[in-house]
Design a protein around this motif. Structure first.
Motif, PDB file in Angstrom:
ATOM      1  N   LYS A 171       8.737  17.804  -7.682  1.00 41.01           N
ATOM      2  CA  LYS A 171       8.433  18.196  -9.061  1.00 41.01           C
ATOM      3  C   LYS A 171       7.095  17.614  -9.509  1.00 41.01           C
ATOM      4  N   ASN A 172       6.823  16.395  -9.105  1.00 46.99           N
ATOM      5  CA  ASN A 172       5.553  15.774  -9.476  1.00 46.99           C
ATOM      6  C   ASN A 172       4.375  16.486  -8.815  1.00 46.99           C
ATOM      7  N   TYR A 173       4.517  16.861  -7.539  1.00 48.77           N
ATOM      8  CA  TYR A 173       3.462  17.606  -6.849  1.00 48.77           C
ATOM      9  C   TYR A 173       3.225  18.953  -7.533  1.00 48.77           C
ATOM     10  N   ILE A 174       4.297  19.625  -7.924  1.00 51.90           N
ATOM     11  CA  ILE A 174       4.161  20.913  -8.601  1.00 51.90           C
ATOM     12  C   ILE A 174       3.425  20.740  -9.928  1.00 51.90           C
ATOM     13  N   TYR A 175       3.787  19.700 -10.669  1.00 47.23           N
ATOM     14  CA  TYR A 175       3.142  19.422 -11.959  1.00 47.23           C
ATOM     15  C   TYR A 175       1.655  19.143 -11.772  1.00 47.23           C
ATOM     16  N   GLN A 176       1.304  18.459 -10.663  1.00 44.56           N
ATOM     17  CA  GLN A 176      -0.092  18.127 -10.375  1.00 44.56           C
ATOM     18  C   GLN A 176      -0.838  19.279  -9.693  1.00 44.56           C
ATOM     19  N   ARG A 177      -0.151  20.404  -9.490  1.00 49.33           N
ATOM     20  CA  ARG A 177      -0.731  21.580  -8.820  1.00 49.33           C
ATOM     21  C   ARG A 177      -1.174  21.235  -7.394  1.00 49.33           C
ATOM     22  N   GLN A 178      -0.295  20.540  -6.696  1.00 45.27           N
ATOM     23  CA  GLN A 178      -0.556  20.109  -5.332  1.00 45.27           C
ATOM     24  C   GLN A 178       0.538  20.583  -4.374  1.00 45.27           C
ATOM     25  N   ALA A 179       1.163  21.705  -4.718  1.00 48.18           N
ATOM     26  CA  ALA A 179       2.216  22.275  -3.878  1.00 48.18           C
ATOM     27  C   ALA A 179       1.927  23.752  -3.643  1.00 48.18           C
ATOM     28  N   LEU A 180       1.816  24.150  -2.388  1.00 49.44           N
ATOM     29  CA  LEU A 180       1.559  25.543  -2.030  1.00 49.44           C
ATOM     30  C   LEU A 180       2.804  26.159  -1.417  1.00 49.44           C
ATOM     31  N   ILE A 181       3.029  27.423  -1.734  1.00 51.14           N
ATOM     32  CA  ILE A 181       4.158  28.144  -1.157  1.00 51.14           C
ATOM     33  C   ILE A 181       3.709  29.544  -0.749  1.00 51.14           C
ATOM     34  N   LEU A 182       4.268  30.025   0.325  1.00 54.07           N
ATOM     35  CA  LEU A 182       4.005  31.383   0.796  1.00 54.07           C
ATOM     36  C   LEU A 182       5.370  32.061   0.917  1.00 54.07           C
ATOM     37  N   LYS A 183       5.571  33.118   0.127  1.00 51.94           N
ATOM     38  CA  LYS A 183       6.898  33.711   0.012  1.00 51.94           C
ATOM     39  C   LYS A 183       6.972  35.113   0.596  1.00 51.94           C
ATOM     40  N   ASP A 184       8.162  35.445   1.076  1.00 50.99           N
ATOM     41  CA  ASP A 184       8.512  36.806   1.454  1.00 50.99           C
ATOM     42  C   ASP A 184       9.734  37.163   0.631  1.00 50.99           C
ATOM     43  N   SER A 185       9.530  37.903  -0.460  1.00 45.94           N
ATOM     44  CA  SER A 185      10.621  38.224  -1.379  1.00 45.94           C
ATOM     45  C   SER A 185      11.246  36.923  -1.878  1.00 45.94           C
ATOM     46  N   GLU A 186      12.520  36.714  -1.623  1.00 44.32           N
ATOM     47  CA  GLU A 186      13.211  35.516  -2.095  1.00 44.32           C
ATOM     48  C   GLU A 186      13.353  34.464  -1.000  1.00 44.32           C
ATOM     49  N   ALA A 188      11.166  31.407   1.162  1.00 46.06           N
ATOM     50  CA  ALA A 188       9.954  30.620   1.369  1.00 46.06           C
ATOM     51  C   ALA A 188       9.637  30.656   2.855  1.00 46.06           C
ATOM     52  N   ALA A 189       8.522  31.317   3.195  1.00 44.20           N
ATOM     53  CA  ALA A 189       8.125  31.408   4.597  1.00 44.20           C
ATOM     54  C   ALA A 189       7.322  30.192   5.032  1.00 44.20           C
ATOM     55  N   GLY A 190       6.639  29.542   4.079  1.00 38.59           N
ATOM     56  CA  GLY A 190       5.865  28.355   4.391  1.00 38.59           C
ATOM     57  C   GLY A 190       5.633  27.528   3.145  1.00 38.59           C
ATOM     58  N   ILE A 191       5.571  26.197   3.295  1.00 35.45           N
ATOM     59  CA  ILE A 191       5.365  25.292   2.169  1.00 35.45           C
ATOM     60  C   ILE A 191       4.437  24.162   2.593  1.00 35.45           C
ATOM     61  N   LEU A 192       3.674  23.635   1.625  1.00 36.75           N
ATOM     62  CA  LEU A 192       2.738  22.557   1.924  1.00 36.75           C
ATOM     63  C   LEU A 192       2.505  21.710   0.680  1.00 36.75           C
ATOM     64  N   LEU A 193       2.556  20.393   0.848  1.00 39.77           N
ATOM     65  CA  LEU A 193       2.194  19.443  -0.193  1.00 39.77           C
ATOM     66  C   LEU A 193       0.918  18.736   0.236  1.00 39.77           C
ATOM     67  N   PHE A 194      -0.006  18.523  -0.695  1.00 35.77           N
ATOM     68  CA  PHE A 194      -1.266  17.870  -0.339  1.00 35.77           C
ATOM     69  C   PHE A 194      -1.673  16.886  -1.423  1.00 35.77           C
ATOM     70  N   SER A 195      -2.504  15.917  -1.044  1.00 36.79           N
ATOM     71  CA  SER A 195      -3.009  14.904  -1.974  1.00 36.79           C
ATOM     72  C   SER A 195      -4.534  14.880  -1.909  1.00 36.79           C
ATOM     73  N   PRO A 196      -5.224  15.429  -2.910  1.00 35.96           N
ATOM     74  CA  PRO A 196      -6.688  15.437  -2.904  1.00 35.96           C
ATOM     75  C   PRO A 196      -7.299  14.045  -2.863  1.00 35.96           C
ATOM     76  N   SER A 197      -6.654  13.074  -3.504  1.00 30.67           N
ATOM     77  CA  SER A 197      -7.220  11.728  -3.571  1.00 30.67           C
ATOM     78  C   SER A 197      -7.306  11.068  -2.200  1.00 30.67           C
ATOM     79  N   SER A 198      -6.316  11.333  -1.352  1.00 29.87           N
ATOM     80  CA  SER A 198      -6.301  10.731  -0.010  1.00 29.87           C
ATOM     81  C   SER A 198      -6.720  11.716   1.074  1.00 29.87           C
ATOM     82  N   GLY A 199      -6.819  12.995   0.711  1.00 25.76           N
ATOM     83  CA  GLY A 199      -7.163  14.011   1.697  1.00 25.76           C
ATOM     84  C   GLY A 199      -6.080  14.222   2.729  1.00 25.76           C
TER      85      GLY A 199
END
Length: 278
Positions: A171-186, A188-199
């Motif tokens: 939830k915190n990553y989503i709030y910080q706009r640091q969560a990516l999702i790639l969907k096929d209908s309903e 989740a085909a792929g998901i990724l969390l990232f941290s810009p500060s640490s790369g």
């Protein structure tokens, strides 16, 4: 899609016979399949061999007993299909990095493998005449149920993952706009969390049915080019070489172009950092 239904029945059979001595031939015979067909189809759909899946499921339920019951370690070993406490302890320690006794004392259960579940919302996979079209986007709180469905499928790639704790972090990553999702209908085909500060890439998971479409590469490219364009290096952590718990994630990271860096310990688990020149 017919293969998915068949393998679902196989998984149901395994779940009802976890305490028994199962093998490929016995499981195949129960479903009137040839061992070769079952091995090939099961591995293609789940990314795991029958042997690997079965062992990880049995050890997961054994770990649950160690933390949630007063059964002796020998009784736990027998319920997991092992003939001796010694053989059980050897395999358990190799995958959990703790002896059964140490795991019991900590009283913190986490699974190696949850029951593999499929749904029927794979719209992009139903059209065999074209390459599926996917769009990577920032995840929202509405995506959390789909996200967690995928986490449960690929949990074998993330040792010591505690779901309740993970939800709060997500939830915190989503709030910080640091969560990516790639969907096929309903789905989740792929998901990724990232941290810009640490790369760093803090979580990367791809649905087994979508691995051949390069979804991990799509997520990674979006992160590097659009969300962390100024980073010289991107890092990700995964299993150390030779870890018996690894089902291929280290190889996936290397295939994406990451190179080995320092060894580390994360959440009490031995890992290795990998770097990618962005």
């Amino acid at each position: 899609m017919q293969d998915i239904e068949k393998i679902t029945h196989v998984i149901d059979y395994i779940e009802t016979h976890l305490s028994g001595r199962l093998c490929l031939s016995r499981i195949a015979g129960s479903q009137h399949f040839s061992p070769y067909y079952l091995h090939r189809t099961f591995s293609a759909l789940t990314g795991l061999t029958i042997h690997n899946y079965l062992r990880r499921r049995q050890l997961t339920e054994a770990a649950r007993l160690l933390t949630c019951s007063e059964k002796s370690i020998l009784e736990t070993a027998l319920s997991a299909g092992y003939e001796t406490q010694q053989s059980f302890t050897k395999v358990f320690t190799a995958l959990y990095k703790q002896t059964p006794l140490e795991f019991r004392k900590r009283r913190m259960f986490y699974p190696l493998q949850l029951p593999f579940e499929f749904n029927k919302n794979y719209s992009n996979l139903k059209n065999h005449n074209r390459i599926p079209a996917f769009t990577t986007q920032l995840a929202t709180e509405a995506d959390i149920p789909l996200w967690m469905d995928l986490v449960r499928l690929v949990i074998d790639g993330f040792p010591a993952l505690y779901e309740q704790e993970y939800r709060g972090v997500l939830k915190n990553y989503i709030y910080q706009r640091q969560a990516l999702i790639l969907k096929d209908s309903e789905t989740a085909a792929g998901i990724l969390l990232f941290s810009p500060s640490s790369g760093s890439i803090d979580f990367l998971g791809v649905h087994p049915l979508y691995r051949k479409y390069g979804i991990d590469r799509m997520l990674l490219d979006t992160t590097i080019r659009k969300l962390m364009p100024d980073r010289e290096y991107i890092s990700i952590s995964t299993y150390r070489e030779g870890d018996k718990a690894d089902t291929g994630h280290r190889g996936t990271v290397k295939a994406l172009g990451f190179t080995e860096s320092e060894l580390s310990v994360e959440f009490g688990y031995p890992t290795q950092k990998f770097l990618l020149h962005s």
